[in-house]
Design an enzyme around this catalytic site. Structure first.
Site, short mmCIF file in Angstrom:
data_model
loop_
_atom_site.label_atom_id
_atom_site.label_comp_id
_atom_site.label_asym_id
_atom_site.label_seq_id
_atom_site.Cartn_x
_atom_site.Cartn_y
_atom_site.Cartn_z
N ASP A 1 -2.63 -13.52 -2.22
CA ASP A 1 -3.30 -12.94 -3.03
C ASP A 1 -2.44 -12.69 -4.13
O ASP A 1 -1.28 -12.23 -4.17
CB ASP A 1 -3.61 -11.54 -2.50
CG ASP A 1 -4.45 -10.56 -3.46
OD1 ASP A 1 -4.98 -9.58 -2.80
OD2 ASP A 1 -4.50 -11.02 -4.64
N TRP B 1 -3.23 -3.67 0.14
CA TRP B 1 -4.26 -3.19 -0.64
C TRP B 1 -5.50 -2.69 0.15
O TRP B 1 -5.74 -3.44 1.13
CB TRP B 1 -4.83 -4.26 -1.86
CG TRP B 1 -5.78 -3.81 -2.58
CD1 TRP B 1 -6.04 -2.91 -3.26
CD2 TRP B 1 -7.04 -4.75 -3.00
NE1 TRP B 1 -7.31 -2.95 -4.09
CE2 TRP B 1 -7.89 -3.91 -3.99
CE3 TRP B 1 -7.18 -5.99 -2.39
CZ2 TRP B 1 -8.99 -4.62 -4.23
CZ3 TRP B 1 -8.80 -6.42 -2.87
CH2 TRP B 1 -9.23 -5.73 -3.77
N LYS C 1 -5.32 -7.84 -14.67
CA LYS C 1 -4.21 -7.02 -15.08
C LYS C 1 -3.58 -7.93 -16.32
O LYS C 1 -3.04 -7.30 -16.94
CB LYS C 1 -3.21 -6.70 -14.02
CG LYS C 1 -3.88 -5.53 -13.01
CD LYS C 1 -4.73 -6.14 -11.91
CE LYS C 1 -5.00 -4.76 -11.22
NZ LYS C 1 -5.80 -5.33 -10.04
#
Lengths: 410, 420
Positions: free
Chosen positions: A220, A138, A256
């Site tokens: 993460d 990311w 999300k």
């Protein structure tokens, strides 16, 4: 003479620029496969039904107000969020050595973890401790750690472009050769941007090396539930590492899986050796929080806490998550089938083998440019597409476009 | 959990760590001097306890106050069924525009020429954090920031953490419990050019002592002569005098005088949106082009901290600021909150007198805003806490918002007891 006369224009963050360009495109067939947010089959944002329900509950509850949360956040949120990651029956939780900091989204959780590690890990203020992020990763990982002061941020081998899968040997090799105590940022599931996760056996091998070489585990976890549709399945790696006795951080995002993107709901779960160490760590976290945002926003955390702590709502949430994950799986299967039917050159199995919101198509920058300019299909220069941008209505156009691009542009 | 067994030895229980904790060297951090007070208060079981620590408004029953305009705004928002998509890094446009307008005023030349950049931040703290880091990164001419003596306790660690050097200028005069105007001017006249000077726009925290307009004018002149970069912290607009324009006067005056200021705003207190974390950071630039460059850099700074700000509070604030009926109600409610505090000040001073205190308590009435710098010494504060369960910060600061007509007598009694 301005004090800011010398301030240079910064290049915009790529993923947001992409969305901007998409917005300004007049082509009616345009498709946005850029930013990572869920979309329904109508291409619309989706506020989870359970979220709507809980919002009404909050509005109706006159005992609630807008007072400050504690520095570390809403207790019922922190503990239930950590349970989601580690499991209800986590031995670490039972041993009172798990704590958490409510943060502003996954980014905020990474930020708090990074700032803490820079101050207190591997000595004091040791900015030279290497931080390893996957290649690719990311795009904000680098900035989070470098802004926290780390001077040495390195890639670890991860994506094998040729075979379009995990470069396990490369990964393990980098773990073996990393200086002791290096920090490794691991994607708990649904790797962003490749969608390629290690298998259970591969995770076990990673853990073995990390334990032996005393490397720091920083997970993460932004897509728990989103990858397979099952929360526990998606948390396998995190929980396995806990059983291996690691002290570790896990940055969780509820953007999300709860669709709460703009409420900035995140949690930094901390697994320590014992409760005494945990206590001291949390006390120092408070000081970092205090100079950054003082205390976190209450709305999103309340919403998640009520949901996770109310059995019927929790069940409904899991169902909503499965709905999203299932649609993604359907789009993956569809896209792969269409590309095969078109006999698009290359192999496309990775579309269905990869997991989560993103797919690393394998398209090169030239091909990506073609897709954007000639077909108004917006994707990241890396070839990453957001599966959620696909719908039953646009999937044929996208498949044809990929086909045309691969055939005409090398 | 079932683990596959090919090729690897599988543990059946938790492997104990073979090394000591990573965190053995982590010291226990001290409790936060301000927020720690609330946490100590919570643990106290005395029925007469008073929390005069953190600046959170309470009604005359000592209860948190959710503004009517906020409830109405929430109902309006709920009816709109909005999505939850990410905000831009700089936040909600409707909010940032109205936030700047509130501070700078409708006839602001800055707004007309578009030479400000205003970003949404995580309340006042988040704004100061972004501001301090922005200056640290881009204000290469100086890394010194001058805070008034005293200032909000959290200013120091925020600027220090951003890599700035902390300095101070005289501000509070303990002998008068008022403004040390000549001391401030003297110190400002000696500040190296291009240093950053922090000014509290109104309702100075912790002292409640604000310069008068004529004094502000002189300060503005001197600051211009010294070519200092002004950082205004405005956390109490509306709360000081009850009038939002009056409270923003200093900020607007400096801008009119040609200072390109940076400004932090908080909506925690004046809209009661504490836990929603609503704030703004503004940079007044030379022109719109410069504002664009500065904006791009602010985004680069914000992205690795929290990516983009939370929606809920900003949406509420924007709705209030942009809906005439709600805005009107808000102005009345802010005025009401400020008035209640003024009344409590008067009652406290009166009660101290009737307790028989021979000290001069005029400053309790003269000081402005949420806080009162009582003049109590740390030992007296400690006694007040231990013997009377009155919680406040060690510097003698009390939050008047925590005083009610029901407990003002008890408070006066306690203060008199420890000061006679």
């Amino acid at each position: 003479m301005s004090l800011f006369g010398e301030v240079p224009q910064a290049t915009p963050v790529a993923v947001f620029k992409l969305s901007n360009d998409f917005k300004e495109d007049a082509n009616p067939k345009k498709v946005n496969l850029g930013v990572g947010a869920y979309r329904t089959d109508e291409g619309q944002p989706w506020v989870l039904p359970v979220v709507k329900k809980v919002e009404k509950i909050i509005v109706a509850d006159n005992s609630l107000n807008h007072e400050y949360l504690a520095i570390l956040g809403l207790p019922e949120f922190r503990s239930s969020a950590s349970k989601i990651a580690l499991g209800e029956d986590s031995p670490a939780i039972q041993e009172n050595r798990v704590g958490a900091v409510q943060c502003l989204g996954g980014t905020g959780a990474l930020k708090m973890g990074a700032e803490f590690l820079r101050r207190w890990y591997n000595g004091n203020d040791n900015t030279k401790t290497p931080v390893y992020v996957s290649a690719p990763t990311w795009e904000n990982h680098n900035a989070v750690f470098s802004n926290a002061g780390f001077e040495d941020i390195r890639p670890y081998k991860y994506w094998d472009a040729e075979k379009r899968g995990l470069d396990l040997d490369g990964f393990l090799g980098d773990l073996e050769s990393a200086p002791k105590h290096s920090i490794f940022v691991l994607h708990a599931c649904a790797h962003n941007p490749t969608g390629t996760d290690p298998t259970h056996v591969e995770w076990m091998q990673v853990a073995e090396v990390m334990k032996r070489r005393k490397l720091f585990v920083f997970f993460d976890s932004a897509y728990q539930g989103f990858a397979s549709g099952c929360l526990d399945k998606d948390a396998w790696a995190v929980r396995y590492f806990v059983t291996q006795g690691f002290e570790m951080f896990c940055a969780q995002s509820f953007s999300k899986n709860f669709g709460l993107y703009n409420e900035r709901v995140g949690n930094l779960t901390i697994v320590a050796r014992d409760s005494d160490n945990l206590k001291r760590v949390l006390s120092q976290m408070e000081k970092i929080v205090r100079v950054t945002w003082s205390n976190p926003p209450s709305q999103g955390a309340r919403l998640v806490a009520i949901t996770l702590n109310t059995p019927e709502l929790f069940a409904e949430w899991k169902d909503n998550v499965k709905t999203m994950a299932d649609r993604v799986l359907l789009m993956r299967a569809s896209l792969q089938a269409k590309l095969q039917a078109l006999e698009t050159p290359g192999t496309w199995d990775h579309i269905t083998q990869q997991i989560g919101m993103f797919s690393f198509t394998g398209l090169n920058p030239k091909q990506v440019e073609y897709m954007i300019k000639e077909r108004s299909i917006y994707l990241m220069a890396s070839g990453r597409i957001n599966m959620c941008g696909l719908t039953t209505k646009n999937i044929d156009y996208v498949a044809e476009s990929i086909h045309e691009t691969v055939v005409n542009v090398q | 959990m079932n683990f596959p067994t090919e090729g690897l030895t599988i543990p059946t229980e938790i492997t104990t760590t073979h090394w000591a904790s990573w965190w053995g060297g982590v010291q226990m951090g001290p409790p936060d001097p301000i927020l720690g007070v609330s946490e100590a208060f919570k643990r106290d079981t005395s029925p007469k306890k008073m929390n005069l620590g953190v600046g959170a408004y309470r009604d005359d029953h000592g209860k948190p106050f959710v503004l009517d305009c906020v409830r109405k705004a929430e109902a309006l928002i709920a009816s709109k069924q909005l999505d939850k998509e990410y905000l831009a890094i700089g936040g909600l446009g409707d909010f940032t525009k109205s936030c700047a307008l509130l501070a700078l005023g409708a006839d602001s030349e800055v707004l007309k020429s578009g030479r400000n950049i205003t970003v949404q931040t995580i309340s006042g703290t988040g704004s100061l954090c972004v501001g301090a880091n922005f200056l640290s990164r881009f204000h290469s001419a100086s890394c010194d920031v001058y805070l008034p003596k005293p200032s909000w306790g959290n200013h120091t660690p925020i600027f220090r953490d951003a890599g700035m050097q902390l300095k101070a200028y005289r501000y509070y005069d303990p002998s008068t419990c008022g403004f040390d105007f000549s001391g401030a001017l003297d110190d400002i006249s000696k500040m190296p050019e291009k240093s950053v000077i922090m000014l509290h726009a109104c309702a100075h925290n912790p002292t409640g002592v604000d310069p008068k307009p004529e004094q502000w004018k002189e300060i503005a002149d001197l600051v211009k002569k010294r070519d200092l970069l002004v950082f205004f912290d405005m956390a109490y607009q509306g709360f000081a005098s009850g009038d939002i324009d009056r409270d923003a006067w200093a900020v607007r005056h400096f801008i009119e005088q040609g200072h390109n200021i940076v400004l932090s705003q908080s909506f925690a207190k004046n809209m009661g949106l504490y836990g929603e974390r609503v704030g703004g950071f503004t940079v007044v630039c030379n022109d719109a082009e410069e504002a664009k460059r500065v904006e791009s850099q602010l985004k680069i700074l914000i992205r690795p901290i929290y990516s983009n700000p939370p929606m809920n509070g900003a949406r509420i604030a924007a709705t209030i600021l942009n809906t005439p009926d709600l805005y009107k109600i808000w102005l009345e409610e802010v005025h009401g909150m400020a008035n209640r505090i003024i009344k409590m000040r008067e009652q406290l001073a009166a009660n101290l007198k009737s307790e028989g205190s021979t000290h001069n308590w005029q400053h309790v009435i003269d000081q402005i805003g949420m806080f009162c710098f009582t003049g109590l010494k740390p030992e007296q504060v400690e006694r007040l806490t231990k013997e009377f369960s009155v919680y406040m910060t060690k510097d003698g600061r009390i939050s008047m918002a925590g005083v009610t007509s029901g407990n003002v007598g008890y408070l006066a009694h306690g203060i008199h007891a420890v000061t006679k």
